[in-house]
Design a protein around this motif. Structure first.
Motif, PDB file in Angstrom:
ATOM      1  N   ALA A  44      32.607 -88.928 -96.593  1.00 41.95           N
ATOM      2  CA  ALA A  44      31.945 -87.770 -96.699  1.00 41.95           C
ATOM      3  C   ALA A  44      30.775 -87.367 -95.506  1.00 41.95           C
ATOM      4  CB  ALA A  44      31.040 -87.382 -97.864  1.00 41.95           C
ATOM      5  N   LEU A  45      30.145 -88.722 -95.194  1.00 40.53           N
ATOM      6  CA  LEU A  45      29.172 -88.304 -94.027  1.00 40.53           C
ATOM      7  C   LEU A  45      30.109 -88.236 -92.611  1.00 40.53           C
ATOM      8  CD1 LEU A  45      26.498 -89.024 -92.678  1.00 40.53           C
ATOM      9  CD2 LEU A  45      26.966 -91.538 -92.676  1.00 40.53           C
ATOM     10  N   LEU A  46      31.337 -88.804 -92.547  1.00 37.68           N
ATOM     11  CA  LEU A  46      32.198 -88.590 -91.358  1.00 37.68           C
ATOM     12  C   LEU A  46      32.535 -87.305 -91.327  1.00 37.68           C
ATOM     13  CD1 LEU A  46      34.184 -91.788 -91.191  1.00 37.68           C
ATOM     14  CD2 LEU A  46      32.447 -90.883 -89.437  1.00 37.68           C
ATOM     15  N   LYS A  47      32.862 -86.659 -92.379  1.00 36.19           N
ATOM     16  CA  LYS A  47      33.197 -85.148 -92.525  1.00 36.19           C
ATOM     17  C   LYS A  47      32.157 -83.981 -92.020  1.00 36.19           C
ATOM     18  CE  LYS A  47      34.978 -81.615 -95.196  1.00 36.19           C
ATOM     19  NZ  LYS A  47      35.590 -80.980 -96.692  1.00 36.19           N
ATOM     20  N   ALA A  48      30.913 -84.487 -92.471  1.00 35.01           N
ATOM     21  CA  ALA A  48      29.600 -83.937 -92.307  1.00 35.01           C
ATOM     22  C   ALA A  48      29.306 -84.043 -90.790  1.00 35.01           C
ATOM     23  CB  ALA A  48      28.534 -84.232 -93.408  1.00 35.01           C
ATOM     24  N   MET A  49      29.429 -85.133 -90.092  1.00 32.02           N
ATOM     25  CA  MET A  49      29.146 -85.299 -88.766  1.00 32.02           C
ATOM     26  C   MET A  49      30.002 -84.586 -87.905  1.00 32.02           C
ATOM     27  SD  MET A  49      26.913 -86.308 -86.833  1.00 32.02           S
ATOM     28  CE  MET A  49      25.821 -87.767 -87.208  1.00 32.02           C
ATOM     29  N   ASN A  50      31.433 -84.727 -88.337  1.00 32.32           N
ATOM     30  CA  ASN A  50      32.426 -84.032 -87.639  1.00 32.32           C
ATOM     31  C   ASN A  50      32.125 -82.496 -87.553  1.00 32.32           C
ATOM     32  OD1 ASN A  50      33.582 -86.345 -86.562  1.00 32.32           O
ATOM     33  ND2 ASN A  50      34.981 -86.565 -88.198  1.00 32.32           N
ATOM     34  N   GLN A  51      32.021 -81.841 -88.696  1.00 33.48           N
ATOM     35  CA  GLN A  51      31.595 -80.590 -88.850  1.00 33.48           C
ATOM     36  C   GLN A  51      30.254 -80.107 -87.780  1.00 33.48           C
ATOM     37  OE1 GLN A  51      30.981 -79.144 -92.596  1.00 33.48           O
ATOM     38  NE2 GLN A  51      33.234 -79.291 -93.309  1.00 33.48           N
ATOM     39  N   ALA A  52      29.337 -80.950 -88.155  1.00 31.97           N
ATOM     40  CA  ALA A  52      28.017 -80.501 -87.123  1.00 31.97           C
ATOM     41  C   ALA A  52      28.519 -80.644 -85.586  1.00 31.97           C
ATOM     42  CB  ALA A  52      26.941 -81.571 -87.375  1.00 31.97           C
ATOM     43  N   LYS A  53      29.277 -81.696 -84.973  1.00 33.88           N
ATOM     44  CA  LYS A  53      29.711 -81.954 -83.848  1.00 33.88           C
ATOM     45  C   LYS A  53      30.783 -80.839 -83.234  1.00 33.88           C
ATOM     46  CE  LYS A  53      31.158 -86.196 -82.811  1.00 33.88           C
ATOM     47  NZ  LYS A  53      31.666 -87.562 -82.991  1.00 33.88           N
ATOM     48  N   GLY A  54      31.564 -80.467 -84.227  1.00 33.88           N
ATOM     49  CA  GLY A  54      32.378 -79.295 -83.800  1.00 33.88           C
ATOM     50  C   GLY A  54      31.347 -77.947 -83.586  1.00 33.88           C
ATOM     51  N   SER A  55      30.450 -77.817 -84.470  1.00 35.52           N
ATOM     52  CA  SER A  55      29.742 -76.662 -84.336  1.00 35.52           C
ATOM     53  C   SER A  55      28.981 -76.645 -82.910  1.00 35.52           C
ATOM     54  CB  SER A  55      28.630 -76.400 -85.421  1.00 35.52           C
ATOM     55  OG  SER A  55      29.238 -76.349 -86.631  1.00 35.52           O
ATOM     56  N   ALA A  56      28.424 -77.882 -82.399  1.00 40.94           N
ATOM     57  CA  ALA A  56      27.661 -78.054 -81.259  1.00 40.94           C
ATOM     58  C   ALA A  56      28.654 -77.820 -80.163  1.00 40.94           C
ATOM     59  CB  ALA A  56      27.132 -79.401 -81.250  1.00 40.94           C
ATOM     60  N   THR A  57      29.744 -78.324 -80.070  1.00 46.18           N
ATOM     61  CA  THR A  57      30.882 -78.226 -79.155  1.00 46.18           C
ATOM     62  C   THR A  57      31.264 -76.680 -79.048  1.00 46.18           C
ATOM     63  OG1 THR A  57      31.571 -80.308 -79.637  1.00 46.18           O
ATOM     64  CG2 THR A  57      33.115 -78.849 -78.498  1.00 46.18           C
ATOM     65  N   GLU A  58      31.444 -75.849 -80.039  1.00 51.39           N
ATOM     66  CA  GLU A  58      31.561 -74.364 -80.096  1.00 51.39           C
ATOM     67  C   GLU A  58      30.465 -73.761 -79.269  1.00 51.39           C
ATOM     68  OE1 GLU A  58      32.302 -72.757 -84.031  1.00 51.39           O
ATOM     69  OE2 GLU A  58      34.061 -74.060 -84.261  1.00 51.39           O
ATOM     70  N   LEU A  59      29.360 -74.098 -79.558  1.00 52.26           N
ATOM     71  CA  LEU A  59      28.186 -73.759 -78.882  1.00 52.26           C
ATOM     72  C   LEU A  59      28.076 -74.148 -76.998  1.00 52.26           C
ATOM     73  CD1 LEU A  59      25.219 -73.663 -81.571  1.00 52.26           C
ATOM     74  CD2 LEU A  59      26.554 -71.769 -80.669  1.00 52.26           C
ATOM     75  N   LYS A  60      29.011 -75.068 -76.735  1.00 55.44           N
ATOM     76  CA  LYS A  60      29.060 -75.676 -75.664  1.00 55.44           C
ATOM     77  C   LYS A  60      27.630 -76.438 -75.306  1.00 55.44           C
ATOM     78  CE  LYS A  60      31.999 -72.259 -73.223  1.00 55.44           C
ATOM     79  NZ  LYS A  60      33.022 -72.278 -74.428  1.00 55.44           N
ATOM     80  N   ALA A  61      27.352 -77.188 -76.649  1.00 55.37           N
ATOM     81  CA  ALA A  61      25.940 -77.942 -76.361  1.00 55.37           C
ATOM     82  C   ALA A  61      26.342 -79.255 -75.704  1.00 55.37           C
ATOM     83  CB  ALA A  61      25.424 -78.344 -77.769  1.00 55.37           C
ATOM     84  N   ASP A  62      25.283 -79.763 -75.174  1.00 58.51           N
ATOM     85  CA  ASP A  62      25.352 -81.138 -74.649  1.00 58.51           C
ATOM     86  C   ASP A  62      24.999 -82.226 -75.292  1.00 58.51           C
ATOM     87  OD1 ASP A  62      26.146 -80.441 -71.941  1.00 58.51           O
ATOM     88  OD2 ASP A  62      24.037 -79.697 -71.389  1.00 58.51           O
ATOM     89  N   GLY A  63      24.100 -82.014 -76.556  1.00 58.12           N
ATOM     90  CA  GLY A  63      23.723 -82.781 -77.499  1.00 58.12           C
ATOM     91  C   GLY A  63      23.218 -82.222 -78.791  1.00 58.12           C
ATOM     92  N   ILE A  64      22.838 -83.056 -79.651  1.00 56.46           N
ATOM     93  CA  ILE A  64      22.373 -82.547 -81.058  1.00 56.46           C
ATOM     94  C   ILE A  64      21.064 -83.391 -81.190  1.00 56.46           C
ATOM     95  CG2 ILE A  64      22.601 -82.303 -83.305  1.00 56.46           C
ATOM     96  CD1 ILE A  64      25.571 -82.295 -83.054  1.00 56.46           C
ATOM     97  N   VAL A  65      19.866 -82.723 -81.305  1.00 60.20           N
ATOM     98  CA  VAL A  65      18.499 -83.482 -81.403  1.00 60.20           C
ATOM     99  C   VAL A  65      17.890 -83.214 -82.812  1.00 60.20           C
ATOM    100  CG1 VAL A  65      17.911 -83.664 -78.881  1.00 60.20           C
ATOM    101  CG2 VAL A  65      17.063 -81.791 -80.292  1.00 60.20           C
ATOM    102  N   GLY A  66      17.155 -84.065 -83.342  1.00 65.29           N
ATOM    103  CA  GLY A  66      16.350 -83.730 -84.680  1.00 65.29           C
ATOM    104  C   GLY A  66      17.583 -83.928 -85.856  1.00 65.29           C
TER     105      GLY A  66
END
Length: 94
Positions: A44-66
């Motif tokens: 469940a944690l990996l699924k949530a983290m992968n979703q968050a990373k996918g959203s950041a990638t769609e925004l062309k982010a370099d990172g996620i903070v906080g």
């Protein structure tokens, strides 16, 4: 090859200056009702983290903070369901 996404629980990353905040990102992972195991919770944690990373990638982010992780459960004893939520702010670095 692109640079890996930097993920931090802090509001800043040492040695990197944030150029812009792209917005809040969230990922959600669930564990079905039934006996909860460490393996199910990790999935469940990996699924949530992968979703968050996918959203950041769609925004062309370099990172996620906080980044924060929270978990909730519902049900009784051996028939609980769990939800894991990962959230943070997608950013671009200079």
């Amino acid at each position: 090859m692109s640079n890996p996404l930097i993920i931090a629980t802090t509001a800043e990353v040492s040695g990197r200056k944030i150029a812009s905040h792209l917005g809040l990102i969230v990922g959600v992972g669930t564990v079905a009702f039934g006996p909860i195991t460490t393996t199910k919770t990790k999935k469940a944690l990996l699924k949530a983290m992968n979703q968050a990373k996918g959203s950041a990638t769609e925004l062309k982010a370099d990172g996620i903070v906080g980044v924060t992780v929270s978990a909730t459960s519902s049900g009784f004893a051996f028939s609980r369901g769990h939800t894991v939520i990962v959230s943070g702010t997608a950013v671009k670095f200079e």
